[in-house]
Design an enzyme around this catalytic site. Structure first.
Site, short mmCIF file in Angstrom:
data_model
loop_
_atom_site.label_atom_id
_atom_site.label_comp_id
_atom_site.label_asym_id
_atom_site.label_seq_id
_atom_site.Cartn_x
_atom_site.Cartn_y
_atom_site.Cartn_z
N TYR A 67 5.32 34.99 -20.81
CA TYR A 67 5.69 34.73 -22.22
C TYR A 67 7.20 34.69 -22.42
CZ TYR A 67 0.92 34.66 -23.86
OH TYR A 67 -0.38 34.27 -24.07
N ARG A 70 8.33 31.35 -21.37
CA ARG A 70 8.01 30.35 -22.41
C ARG A 70 8.94 30.50 -23.61
NH1 ARG A 70 1.81 31.08 -23.47
NH2 ARG A 70 2.16 29.44 -24.97
N GLN A 101 -1.31 25.42 -33.98
CA GLN A 101 -1.85 26.34 -32.96
C GLN A 101 -0.69 26.83 -32.08
OE1 GLN A 101 -5.79 24.58 -31.24
NE2 GLN A 101 -4.51 22.88 -31.88
N ASN A 102 0.48 26.26 -32.28
CA ASN A 102 1.61 26.56 -31.40
C ASN A 102 2.24 27.90 -31.75
OD1 ASN A 102 1.11 24.09 -30.26
ND2 ASN A 102 2.68 23.03 -31.45
N ASP A 104 5.46 28.46 -30.89
CA ASP A 104 6.91 28.27 -30.96
C ASP A 104 7.32 28.13 -32.43
OD1 ASP A 104 6.17 24.94 -29.90
OD2 ASP A 104 6.91 25.46 -31.91
N HIS A 119 -2.38 30.86 -34.19
CA HIS A 119 -2.40 31.63 -32.93
C HIS A 119 -1.16 32.51 -32.77
CE1 HIS A 119 -5.27 28.30 -31.28
NE2 HIS A 119 -5.90 29.18 -32.04
N CYS A 130 0.12 50.61 -30.95
CA CYS A 130 0.20 50.99 -32.38
C CYS A 130 0.63 49.84 -33.28
CB CYS A 130 1.15 52.19 -32.54
SG CYS A 130 2.89 51.75 -32.37
N CYS A 158 5.51 55.07 -29.61
CA CYS A 158 4.44 55.72 -28.79
C CYS A 158 4.58 55.43 -27.31
CB CYS A 158 3.07 55.27 -29.31
SG CYS A 158 2.66 53.59 -28.85
N GLY A 195 -1.50 16.08 -31.09
CA GLY A 195 -1.15 16.77 -29.84
C GLY A 195 -1.98 17.99 -29.54
C1 BV8 Z 1 -12.01 33.89 -31.26
C2 BV8 Z 1 -1.93 31.57 -28.20
C3 BV8 Z 1 -13.49 35.31 -32.44
C4 BV8 Z 1 -1.67 32.18 -26.87
C5 BV8 Z 1 -4.02 30.33 -27.92
C6 BV8 Z 1 -17.13 28.85 -25.63
C7 BV8 Z 1 -17.24 27.86 -26.58
C8 BV8 Z 1 -16.48 27.87 -27.74
C9 BV8 Z 1 -15.58 28.89 -27.96
C10 BV8 Z 1 -15.46 29.86 -27.01
C11 BV8 Z 1 -16.23 29.87 -25.86
N1 BV8 Z 1 -15.88 30.95 -25.12
C12 BV8 Z 1 -14.91 31.65 -25.79
C13 BV8 Z 1 -14.68 31.00 -26.93
C14 BV8 Z 1 -13.73 31.36 -27.93
C15 BV8 Z 1 -12.31 31.05 -27.47
C16 BV8 Z 1 -12.15 29.60 -27.03
O1 BV8 Z 1 -12.03 28.72 -27.83
N2 BV8 Z 1 -12.15 29.39 -25.70
C17 BV8 Z 1 -11.99 28.04 -25.19
C18 BV8 Z 1 -11.21 28.10 -23.87
C19 BV8 Z 1 -13.36 27.42 -25.00
N3 BV8 Z 1 -11.52 31.25 -28.65
C20 BV8 Z 1 -11.02 32.45 -28.90
O2 BV8 Z 1 -11.14 33.41 -28.16
C21 BV8 Z 1 -10.31 32.58 -30.23
N4 BV8 Z 1 -10.75 33.76 -30.89
O3 BV8 Z 1 -12.90 33.12 -30.99
O4 BV8 Z 1 -12.20 35.05 -32.01
C22 BV8 Z 1 -13.95 36.40 -31.55
C23 BV8 Z 1 -13.32 37.63 -31.64
C24 BV8 Z 1 -13.75 38.66 -30.83
C25 BV8 Z 1 -14.80 38.45 -29.93
C26 BV8 Z 1 -15.40 37.18 -29.83
C27 BV8 Z 1 -14.95 36.15 -30.63
C28 BV8 Z 1 -8.80 32.72 -30.04
C29 BV8 Z 1 -8.25 31.46 -29.42
C30 BV8 Z 1 -6.71 31.52 -29.44
C31 BV8 Z 1 -6.18 31.52 -28.02
N5 BV8 Z 1 -4.71 31.44 -28.06
N6 BV8 Z 1 -2.67 30.32 -28.04
C32 BV8 Z 1 -0.67 31.38 -26.07
O5 BV8 Z 1 -0.18 30.34 -26.53
O6 BV8 Z 1 -0.38 31.85 -24.96
S1 BV8 Z 1 -4.81 28.84 -27.66
C33 BV8 Z 1 -3.82 27.88 -26.62
O7 BV8 Z 1 -4.65 26.93 -26.01
C34 BV8 Z 1 -2.76 27.10 -27.35
O8 BV8 Z 1 -2.46 27.62 -28.60
C35 BV8 Z 1 -3.34 25.70 -27.50
O9 BV8 Z 1 -3.59 25.38 -28.83
C36 BV8 Z 1 -4.67 25.78 -26.84
C37 BV8 Z 1 -4.97 24.62 -25.91
O10 BV8 Z 1 -3.89 24.52 -24.90
P1 BV8 Z 1 -3.25 23.04 -24.54
O11 BV8 Z 1 -4.41 22.18 -24.13
O12 BV8 Z 1 -2.02 22.97 -23.72
O13 BV8 Z 1 -2.66 22.65 -25.81
P2 BV8 Z 1 -3.35 21.72 -26.66
O14 BV8 Z 1 -4.78 22.12 -26.93
O15 BV8 Z 1 -2.49 21.68 -27.81
O16 BV8 Z 1 -3.40 20.36 -25.70
C38 BV8 Z 1 -2.23 19.64 -25.37
C39 BV8 Z 1 -2.56 18.26 -25.90
O17 BV8 Z 1 -1.36 17.57 -26.11
C40 BV8 Z 1 -3.38 17.42 -24.92
O18 BV8 Z 1 -4.48 16.85 -25.59
C41 BV8 Z 1 -2.39 16.34 -24.47
O19 BV8 Z 1 -3.04 15.08 -24.26
C42 BV8 Z 1 -1.51 16.24 -25.67
N7 BV8 Z 1 -0.16 15.75 -25.43
C43 BV8 Z 1 0.61 15.88 -24.34
N8 BV8 Z 1 1.83 15.30 -24.56
C44 BV8 Z 1 1.81 14.82 -25.82
C45 BV8 Z 1 0.55 15.10 -26.39
N9 BV8 Z 1 0.23 14.75 -27.64
C46 BV8 Z 1 1.15 14.09 -28.36
N10 BV8 Z 1 2.38 13.79 -27.90
C47 BV8 Z 1 2.75 14.14 -26.64
N11 BV8 Z 1 3.98 13.83 -26.18
ZN ZN Z 2 3.52 51.94 -30.25
#
Ligand code: BV8
Ligand code: ZN
Length: 254
Positions: A67, A70, A101-102, A104, A119, A130, A158, A195
């Site tokens: 992180y 990043r 979702q970003n 940054d 996110h 804490c 803590c 994106g």
């Molecule tokens: C939750 C912060 C309730 C951290 C992130 C099975 C099915 C469905 C859902 C799930 C499942 N198993 C688990 C889940 C739930 C899970 C999930 O969705 N998993 C996925 C992998 C299937 N979700 C969660 O856990 C969420 N919470 O459900 O809570 C709960 C609570 C308790 C117990 C149970 C349930 C929380 C999800 C949040 C995760 N944190 N970010 C960090 O950044 O480090 S998500 C992270 O991944 C990013 O934020 C990003 O949005 C996402 C995807 O990553 P990327 O693919 O890189 O980014 P992006 O999606 O934006 O894709 C890039 C795109 O840009 C591509 O399409 C590419 O073509 C395009 N591109 C490239 N260049 C360009 C472009 N576009 C335009 N111009 C360009 N130049």
């Molecule tokens: Zn603390």
């Protein structure tokens, strides 16, 4: 890229536009997308292994180093034409809600107000135990030595490790942000999905909510995503090129 008159008419008549962004909107600022951020030391990990509480508890220095690397890349770069075009579009629309979702702050640094972060943010670290907020020392972190393992700082209250202020897999989205984002998607006349791979839930639900509410759904992405099959408009291209063209068309259409 040609922007169709029907798309310009739809945007010109919108009283409320939602712009929903993912890592692709920051790609042309040199910020690797989520999967591309797994290079070097992190190549052998699944993103979901690092972006999770378990991943952090298992190896805090590995995750904190990822992180900080990043965050350093964000601090060393600046918004790109995609971020600026979104600010310009907001000036032409009666109402715009920007949901990202970003983690940054490039939308804010381009001048977008009221950005909804589903996110969390790289810039709001807090204590893992804490939740006491932690203040980063001023300046830009150096390229972490030794391939980017970095011990996280400790909480002044803590003594637990400090964690990034992001939402990890398995963690709930901030309630207020998610409620506002859903309300905006249900209310809007047009939603631009920019994106994002549309793979992460529940964020990926927003374009469907908008479509169900009768909104026009526009996707901007050079790659394929699950939205391809049903978005009203698929603009195949980079955000930093397509959004300025879209903005120019909106200005011309008046
Ligand atoms: C939750 C912060 C309730 C951290 C992130 C099975 C099915 C469905 C859902 C799930 C499942 N198993 C688990 C889940 C739930 C899970 C999930 O969705 N998993 C996925 C992998 C299937 N979700 C969660 O856990 C969420 N919470 O459900 O809570 C709960 C609570 C308790 C117990 C149970 C349930 C929380 C999800 C949040 C995760 N944190 N970010 C960090 O950044 O480090 S998500 C992270 O991944 C990013 O934020 C990003 O949005 C996402 C995807 O990553 P990327 O693919 O890189 O980014 P992006 O999606 O934006 O894709 C890039 C795109 O840009 C591509 O399409 C590419 O073509 C395009 N591109 C490239 N260049 C360009 C472009 N576009 C335009 N111009 C360009 N130049
Ligand atoms: Zn603390």
């Amino acid at each position: 890229m040609e922007i169709s008159d029907s798309l310009l008419a739809a945007l010109g008549q919108s009283r409320h536009i939602v712009v929903f962004t993912g890592a692709g909107v920051s790609a042309e600022s040199g910020i690797p997308t989520f999967r591309d951020a797994l290079d070097g030391l992190w190549t052998r990990y699944e993103a979901t292994q690092l972006a999770s509480p378990e991943g952090f508890e298992n190896d805090p220095a590995l995750v904190w180093g990822w992180y900080e690397w990043r965050r350093m890349k964000v601090l060393r770069t600046r918004p790109n034409p995609a971020h600026h075009a979104i600010v310009g579009m907001a000036g032409l629309s009666p109402r715009m809600t920007l949901v990202t979702q970003n983690v940054d702050d490039l939308h804010e640094r381009a001048g977008s107000p009221g950005v909804i972060h589903l996110h969390g943010s790289l810039h709001e670290p807090r204590c893992f135990a804490c939740s006491l907020p932690y203040a980063f020392p001023p300046g830009i972190p150096d390229e972490p030595e030794g391939g980017r393992r970095l011990e996280p700082p400790r909480c002044g209250h803590c003594d637990s490790p400090i964690r990034p202020g992001v939402v990890w897999f398995g963690e709930c989205l901030p309630e207020d942000a998610w409620r506002k984002a859903r309300q905006a998607a249900q209310d809007c006349d047009a939603l631009l999905s920019v994106g994002t791979s549309s793979l992460v839930w529940p964020a990926a639900e927003l374009p469907e909510l908008a479509a169900r509410g009768g909104a026009t759904v526009v996707q901007i992405n050079p790659g394929e995503t699950p939205l391809d099959g049903w978005a009203d408009f698929n603009l195949r291209g980079k955000a930093g090129e397509v959004l300025p063209t879209l903005l120019a068309g909106m200005r011309k259409a008046g």
